[in-house]
Design a protein around this motif. Sequence first.
Motif: not given
Length: 449
Positions: A377-384, A400-409
């Motif tokens: 779901d698009r609503r659960a994602k960021k930095n798309i 994913y939105k619940d992951e840190p910015v430095s996490g893996p893509k």
Amino acid sequence: MGKSKAPTPPDPKATAAAQTATNIGTAVANGYMGNVNQVTPDGSLTYSYTTQKWTDPLSGNVYDLPVATATQALSPMQKKIKDENDAASLNLATLATSQSSRLNNLLGKPMDISKAPAAGDPSKLQLPQYQQFSGGPELATSVGDAGNITRSYETDFDTPKYENALMARLNPQLERDRSALETRLANQGLQPGSEAYNRAIDEANRTSNDARIAAVLNAGQEQTRLANLANQKAGFENAAQAQAYAQALQNADFGNNAKQQMHQNSQSATAANNALKDQSFNAEQARINAQNTARANYLNEQYASRNQPINEISALLAGGQVTSPNFVPTQGQSIQPVDYAGLVQQNYQNQMATYNARQQASGNLIDSILGFLPKSDRRAKKNIEKVGRVKGHNLYEFRYKDEPVSGPKHLGVMAQEVEKTRPDAVIRGPDGMRRVDYGRLFAAGKGRK
């Protein structure tokens, strides 16, 4: 597998009616058990019952409710005592009625206080006129002119003057002695510059210097002697002046002490006169108070004579008291009512728990399937960020939105886009999020270019 049906909740009205009937039955039983007939040496207590109909306003059911009546009965002996007390009370009331007729004559006459002692006359009590204390005497605050203190005395500190005076007498003699020494040395054949000549001249010079030093010392001693004489003169003059001042001061103190003593004598006489006036005033006040006390005592005796018949009649009206029987307190028995409504509700909760357990088991199966599918779901994602296309579907890189910015893509599709062309590959979970079944989406022969 067929879907199970939830249990039917209980009817509140029927449950309340059943609970009311249970409570009424329990209350009736407790009432019968608590009302214990009692028998004591002084009497007995018995209960009798009648019935009264009561309609439940909720269900309309009619109940016959018992109504208890408690009856106390005295023992034969206490019954006789009560009859005697009643007769005595009747006699006292009759006597009080007959005696009360005297009050018409007693209260109809005003109380005669003409023979009462006269009260004290406060107008004859005059406040004392006190004498005023006189002001203090005028004391001497000065002893006159004490004169000027001698703060310096004449002293001649010109030391060279004294030295010159002494040297004026000493120098001619020293010169004569020097000339005689030189002549004597020449006669002896000693020439200037010789050792013997120089030794004699040196001795003469030391003698001359010692004479001059002695003259200087004598000049200082003379100067000191004259200064001491001037100092003694100034000290004598100051001592005489201090003695004159002390005598004047003593005379002033004596005069002031005499004036103060006379003032104290006058004040003591004034205070004594005022104390006599206070004593006279207090004596007159005490006499007035004694007259008022005598009058008050007389009036109190008259009031007591007037009130005595009234008090006697009031005492007769009080009569006697009946001894009531003392009943032994009993330990009443109690039956707890059945919680019918609670039992019905608990049975319903148990049925609902069984139903929910079945539903949970079915839901867990779906959750286990969804647990293997990532959220698309698009609503659960960021930095798309779009990176390409696979079999007709856009491919994105994201976090994913619940992951840190430095996490893996991550790499995947968007469920909202897939749902438009392949709704069979999209599953919506209990949390409302869409998941894509990649196995079905990219199965052979089903993808679109």
